[in-house]
Scaffold this active site. Structure first.
Site, PDB file in Angstrom:
ATOM      1  N   THR A 238      75.796  83.722  23.819  1.00  0.00           N
ATOM      2  CA  THR A 238      75.167  84.300  22.629  1.00  0.00           C
ATOM      3  C   THR A 238      73.974  85.179  23.020  1.00  0.00           C
ATOM      4  O   THR A 238      73.306  84.931  24.015  1.00  0.00           O
ATOM      5  CB  THR A 238      74.699  83.190  21.665  1.00  0.00           C
ATOM      6  N   ASP A 239      73.716  86.216  22.215  1.00  0.00           N
ATOM      7  CA  ASP A 239      72.669  87.194  22.514  1.00  0.00           C
ATOM      8  C   ASP A 239      71.297  86.715  22.053  1.00  0.00           C
ATOM      9  O   ASP A 239      71.156  85.658  21.422  1.00  0.00           O
ATOM     10  CB  ASP A 239      72.987  88.532  21.846  1.00  0.00           C
ATOM     11  N   LYS A 240      70.311  87.540  22.317  1.00  0.00           N
ATOM     12  CA  LYS A 240      68.925  87.257  21.927  1.00  0.00           C
ATOM     13  C   LYS A 240      68.830  86.970  20.424  1.00  0.00           C
ATOM     14  O   LYS A 240      69.334  87.727  19.606  1.00  0.00           O
ATOM     15  CB  LYS A 240      68.042  88.459  22.280  1.00  0.00           C
ATOM     16  N   GLY A 241      68.193  85.840  20.082  1.00  0.00           N
ATOM     17  CA  GLY A 241      67.963  85.491  18.687  1.00  0.00           C
ATOM     18  C   GLY A 241      69.138  84.869  17.966  1.00  0.00           C
ATOM     19  O   GLY A 241      68.994  84.385  16.847  1.00  0.00           O
ATOM     20  N   VAL A 242      70.326  84.858  18.580  1.00  0.00           N
ATOM     21  CA  VAL A 242      71.531  84.320  17.935  1.00  0.00           C
ATOM     22  C   VAL A 242      71.534  82.795  18.050  1.00  0.00           C
ATOM     23  O   VAL A 242      71.188  82.235  19.094  1.00  0.00           O
ATOM     24  CB  VAL A 242      72.809  84.913  18.570  1.00  0.00           C
TER      25      VAL A 242
END
Length: 417
Positions: free
Chosen positions: A139-143
């Site tokens: 998962t990406d940043k903030g997800v």
């Protein structure tokens, strides 16, 4: 009585060294000044202290290795999966990047907790291959995630979930734990992934709607029906090269299979209305889901024509807006083939989390949804993103725009001549 040469041959090397060293010390005391003698003695003390520190480090290392051996005997390492839930706010994604401590990730917290709880040796933290670590989705940043699954080898200590959670922040939790086959890999054995995207329904408002009144907006049934009609176009296998970065139309990895995509009925959170979009597919590329949602919003709001969806699967490079990362949640991962093969053999557990469903719902209600709502209320990320929609050229491909810009430059150049 031995003569001197015979005596020297009779001495061992160690004795000769000792004899020479003592003689040197005696001569040094006779010839050295007081300052030189003090310097020599000081150097000797430093060397002795360094040796003492090194001995202490060696002793600690040996003791740690002995403890590790004891722990391995008491708690042999086994292949397991952990069900992990987390709110991604404040973290730079899931995957750990060794050597970049300023960019804290979810795996940084998890590995630290595994070491502190005694589930893995300390040296496994820097070399995660030693524990065969693999995450199901990156998962990406903030997800956020409600159903992330990681596979690894660890020691089966008592009260394992409780002990790991004791060393984790409240926004990261281990909600499930199961034994798996020795060759299991959470990424390779995963058949499908389900994501949700929670957004304020004002995203579907007409483009001339006053966003200062975003909290007052309510999604009507007709617009919801149209949105779901557009989302259904994504179902099936398509070439999604335009929905990520640095993928050519000829790249076979750009072909992805989508089985479900729809928007649920809206609901109120505080004064504002929100809705949740759910999408299930075999796997997703970087930014793919956010671009799929961004393009549908652009069509609903009237910035783009509906035909752009199918045109985006062609060879042209189409300009597609990317919806904000806030709101994206990894809901669950699916292991259908593994369950069919091993779930009923009497030795292994099925990889489903029906028993943990209430814990998953409780975590989302306590940590994920409030974080999304509060952050949207503070930062207005959807409203800010909507303001950028008019700058995208939905009619022409990127190649067409470059050709058009070049023609305009040439025309200006000809006029100036």
């Amino acid at each position: 009585m031995l003569k001197i040469p015979h005596l020297l041959r009779a001495l061992t090397n160690a004795q000769l060294l000792h004899f020479n060293y003592k003689g040197f010390q005696h001569r040094s005391r006779c010839t050295m000044s007081q300052g030189e003698l003090l310097t020599t003695m000081s150097t000797k003390r430093v060397n002795e202290e360094a040796i003492s520190v090194e001995d202490e480090q060696i002793t600690k290392k040996v003791k740690l290795e002995e403890e590790n051996v004891d722990n391995e005997k008491k708690y042999p390492k086994k292949k397991v999966v952990l069900l992990v839930a987390y709110s991604g706010k404040g973290y730079y994604g899931m995957q750990r990047n060794t050597g970049t401590s300023q960019f804290r990730t979810i795996e940084d917290e998890l590995v630290s907790a595994l070491i502190k709880s005694g589930c893995i040796p300390e040296n496994h933290g820097d070399e995660m291959k030693k524990m065969s670590f693999q995450r199901c989705a990156r998962t990406d940043k903030g997800v956020s995630a409600a159903g992330q699954v990681v596979s690894l080898k660890l020691r089966l200590i008592e009260d394992i979930m409780e002990n790991i959670n004791k060393h984790l922040p409240a926004q990261i939790r281990i909600l499930g734990f199961k034994r798996v086959t020795q060759g299991f890999n959470s990424k390779n054995n995963c058949d499908a992934r389900t994501y949700s995207y929670m957004l304020p329904t004002v995203a579907f408002a007409p483009k001339d709607y006053d966003t200062q009144k975003s909290a007052a907006f309510r999604l009507d049934p007709e617009t919801l029906t149209r949105a779901n009609s557009l989302f259904s176009i994504y179902k099936g296998t398509h070439n999604f090269h335009n929905f990520t970065s640095q993928k050519s139309p000829q790249d076979p990895s750009a072909r992805r299979y989508i089985t479900e995509m729809s928007c649920e009925e809206p609901f109120l959170s505080g004064d504002s209305e929100f809705a949740v979009i759910t999408v299930r597919g075999q796997s997703f590329m970087l930014h793919q889901i956010r671009k799929m949602i961004g393009l549908v919003i652009a069509v609903i709001k009237g910035y783009a024509k509906e035909e752009v969806l199918e045109r985006s699967w062609g060879n042209d490079k189409v300009d597609i807006p990317r919806a904000p990362g806030l709101g994206l949640v990894l809901e669950r991962v699916h292991f259908d083939r593994y369950n069919q093969r091993f779930g009923g053999d009497g030795l292994h557990q099925r990889l489903d989390w029906a028993a943990e469903e209430e814990s998953i719902k409780g975590f989302k209600k306590a940590h994920i949804y409030p974080s999304i709502v509060d952050t949207e209320s503070e930062e207005h990320s959807m409203i800010s993103w909507m303001a950028s929609l008019p700058i995208h050229d939905y009619e022409a491909s990127a190649a067409d725009r470059r050709e058009k810009d070049q023609k305009q430059e040439n025309d200006v150049g000809n006029e100036s001549d």
